[in-house]
Design a protein around this motif. Structure first.
Motif, mmCIF file in Angstrom:
data_model
loop_
_atom_site.group_PDB
_atom_site.id
_atom_site.type_symbol
_atom_site.label_atom_id
_atom_site.label_comp_id
_atom_site.label_asym_id
_atom_site.label_seq_id
_atom_site.Cartn_x
_atom_site.Cartn_y
_atom_site.Cartn_z
ATOM 1 N N SER A 1 -10.306 2.477 -1.667
ATOM 2 C CA SER A 1 -10.286 3.927 -1.813
ATOM 3 C C SER A 1 -10.590 4.616 -0.496
ATOM 4 O O SER A 1 -10.098 5.724 -0.235
ATOM 5 C CB SER A 1 -11.296 4.365 -2.883
ATOM 6 N N GLU B 1 -6.303 -4.415 -9.821
ATOM 7 C CA GLU B 1 -5.832 -3.099 -10.274
ATOM 8 C C GLU B 1 -6.561 -1.974 -9.541
ATOM 9 O O GLU B 1 -5.945 -0.982 -9.118
ATOM 10 C CB GLU B 1 -6.048 -2.982 -11.779
ATOM 11 N N HIS C 1 -4.629 0.803 -6.987
ATOM 12 C CA HIS C 1 -4.682 2.244 -7.172
ATOM 13 C C HIS C 1 -5.474 2.934 -6.068
ATOM 14 O O HIS C 1 -5.189 4.095 -5.728
ATOM 15 C CB HIS C 1 -5.244 2.589 -8.548
ATOM 16 N N VAL D 1 -0.064 -0.122 -14.142
ATOM 17 C CA VAL D 1 0.244 0.714 -12.973
ATOM 18 C C VAL D 1 0.375 2.146 -13.471
ATOM 19 O O VAL D 1 1.147 2.432 -14.390
ATOM 20 C CB VAL D 1 1.549 0.276 -12.283
ATOM 21 N N HIS D 2 -0.384 3.022 -12.844
ATOM 22 C CA HIS D 2 -0.396 4.429 -13.254
ATOM 23 C C HIS D 2 0.061 5.255 -12.055
ATOM 24 O O HIS D 2 -0.598 5.284 -11.017
ATOM 25 C CB HIS D 2 -1.812 4.826 -13.677
#
Length: 518
Positions: A191, A210, A214, A237-238
């Protein structure tokens, strides 16, 4: 006075008193105007354009170009470096040790900057040393791929070189294949990682958690193209991105891990959700093998979607908007040949609910449909569809018909091109083609991809005769037959070496065209 008028008239008529104009005079360098240099128009280009040419050449060719002439002598060293360490021309006549020395020598004589670096990942220690070279400062394109001889298993996937991500602030293109993110690379660290200029991100057969995936996506504020090909480590997966325009994804292969009890079973993809992608134009779920894993695909908000597919049994459930659903179900059908009639089991997509349409979609590719009724249901979902690719490689039944009392909008006003893959001239295949010929009122072109053993001149003439129908909706339709020597059963198959090249180009409105014609 007369002499002055004569001189003035001569100048107007281009006569300079019998002398050649300056631009036509012979110079010592030109050898009287007849040397080969006069024909070398490329060398006359400005330095900035020569540099753009050189930096796009393969590494070995770019180095050799210095031998062409004195004009090209400094073209390579003064142009941004395009270094493919795995270039066959660099490795062909060199042992591993001499190849390392050659690459080190290239880095020693080229001052940088570097536009593109491609590593065939094999030696962590050497690569980490090279990645600190000042010539790579400001790197724009980075490709890292482990040796292609490695087939994917979780134990053989190599770790990403430690220093590869130091280029994150300047990268425009990042392609990583057959490696794994370090286990110490946490979701929090991902992040914090920012790719402020990254436009293309491609992962091929990598293992990434995951949270890490992201986290990386959240750090790409201008990302346009995303490719996730046969990756593991994440189940969902978003996609929520205000900038992404192209997204391609495929699930990893199905393996029988019961035969290898010591093998760690990787986390595999189960669901893809396109939650909010206002600029998304190309959504390409694809498969490379027929035994790929299946996953659910939900498209919630993609108001500019133009290209969709290939839709196949790889997608166990397809949701478009809030009220259109397709499911994959098993169906037993009679498979009739000249020799026998047998019952076989097929996994096929069929409509469960049809209440939402996507009027922006212009190009669609579908597989694993075996009757006209199922094809018609897809057509109803996309009222302004202009091109459709249909695969009948796994068998097709001529079940269903077009109900004129319930017209399909794209057949009435928009559909211009139909391509049928796996066409063999069977009765059911001919009936499918005639369905479009009788129904599509603005149809211009029908393309048929067939096994090369079928595509003879006599066979084509016979097919054209069979496809002539009295009540054609449009009488100016052209037929085009493409021989398939590769026996490719699915669109976007394993003959596509780099999916990102096929979907990233903004001028490529129809990525399926090149696959169909290849």
């Amino acid at each position: 006075m007369d002499e002055e008028a004569t001189r003035s008239r001569s100048r107007r008529e281009g006569d300079d008193g019998g002398h050649s104009p300056p631009e036509a005079e012979a110079s010592p360098e030109s050898g009287g105007g007849s040397s080969e240099d006069d024909l070398d128009l490329i060398s006359r280009l400005p330095d900035c354009i020569l540099g753009e040419i050189v930096t796009r050449l393969p590494t070995a060719d770019a180095v050799r170009i210095q031998l062409l002439s004195t004009r090209w002598r400094h073209a390579w060293s003064s142009s941004p470096l395009n270094l493919d360490i795995g270039d066959d021309k660099l490795r062909r006549f060199h042992s591993y040790r001499s190849h390392r020395r050659l690459v080190s020598a290239l880095l020693a004589v080229h001052p940088g900057p570097t536009r593109r670096l491609k590593l065939a990942h094999s030696d962590d220690r050497v690569y980490n040393r090279w990645l600190w070279d000042p010539a790579f400062n400001g790197l724009r394109e980075l490709e890292i791929d482990a040796d292609r001889s490695w087939w994917y298993t979780s134990s053989s996937t190599k770790p990403l070189p430690d220093r590869a991500l130091r280029f994150a602030p300047t990268l425009r293109v990042l392609k990583i294949g057959r490696v794994a993110f370090p286990s110490a690379f946490s979701s929090a660290a991902a992040s914090a990682l920012r790719f402020p200029r990254l436009e293309l991100l491609s992962f091929l057969r990598i293992d990434v958690s995951e949270g890490t995936l992201h986290g990386v996506l959240a750090g790409c504020p201008v990302l346009k193209t995303l490719v996730l090909n046969h990756c593991t480590g994440f189940a969902k997966v978003h996609i929520t991105s205000p900038t992404i325009t192209s997204f391609a994804i495929s699930a990893s292969q199905s393996h029988d891990y019961t035969a290898y009890p010591d093998e760690v079973v990787p986390v595999r993809l189960r669901q893809v959700v396109v939650e909010d992608a206002p600029l998304l134009e190309k959504l390409v779920p694809f498969r490379e093998e027929l035994n790929g894993r299946s996953f659910e695909l939900r498209v919630v908000n993609a108001p500019r979607l133009r290209v969709l597919g290939s839709l196949s049994m790889m997608i166990s459930k397809l949701e478009l908007g809030a009220a259109t659903v397709f499911n994959v179900t098993s169906r037993r059908v009679n498979h009739v040949t000249r020799e026998s009639a047998v019952q076989e089991k097929r996994s096929l997509m069929h409509a469960v609910m049809l209440a939402t349409t996507l009027p922006t979609v212009k190009v669609l590719a579908v597989e694993d449909v075996d009757c006209v009724h199922d094809v018609a249901n897809f057509l109803r979902c996309f009222p302004r569809l202009e091109k459709i690719y249909v695969s009948v490689s796994n068998g097709f039944r001529s079940v269903g018909s077009y109900e004129k009392l319930n017209p399909i909008q794209c057949l009435e006003h928009h559909l211009k091109m139909v391509a049928i893959s796996g066409y063999e001239g069977k009765r059911s295949h001919v009936k499918l083609a005639k369905f479009f010929l009788r129904s599509a009122r603005v149809l211009q072109l029908m393309k048929f991809r067939s096994c090369s053993i079928f595509v003879t001149k006599g066979w084509i003439v016979d097919q054209q005769r069979q496809l002539q129908v009295r009540n054609m909706a449009c009488h100016n339709v052209k037929f085009h037959f493409v021989p398939d020597s590769s026996y490719q059963d699915v669109y976007c198959g394993n003959y596509i070496e780099d999916m990102s090249l096929a979907i990233h180009d903004s001028s490529g409105d129809d990525p399926y065209h090149q696959w169909f014609e290849s």
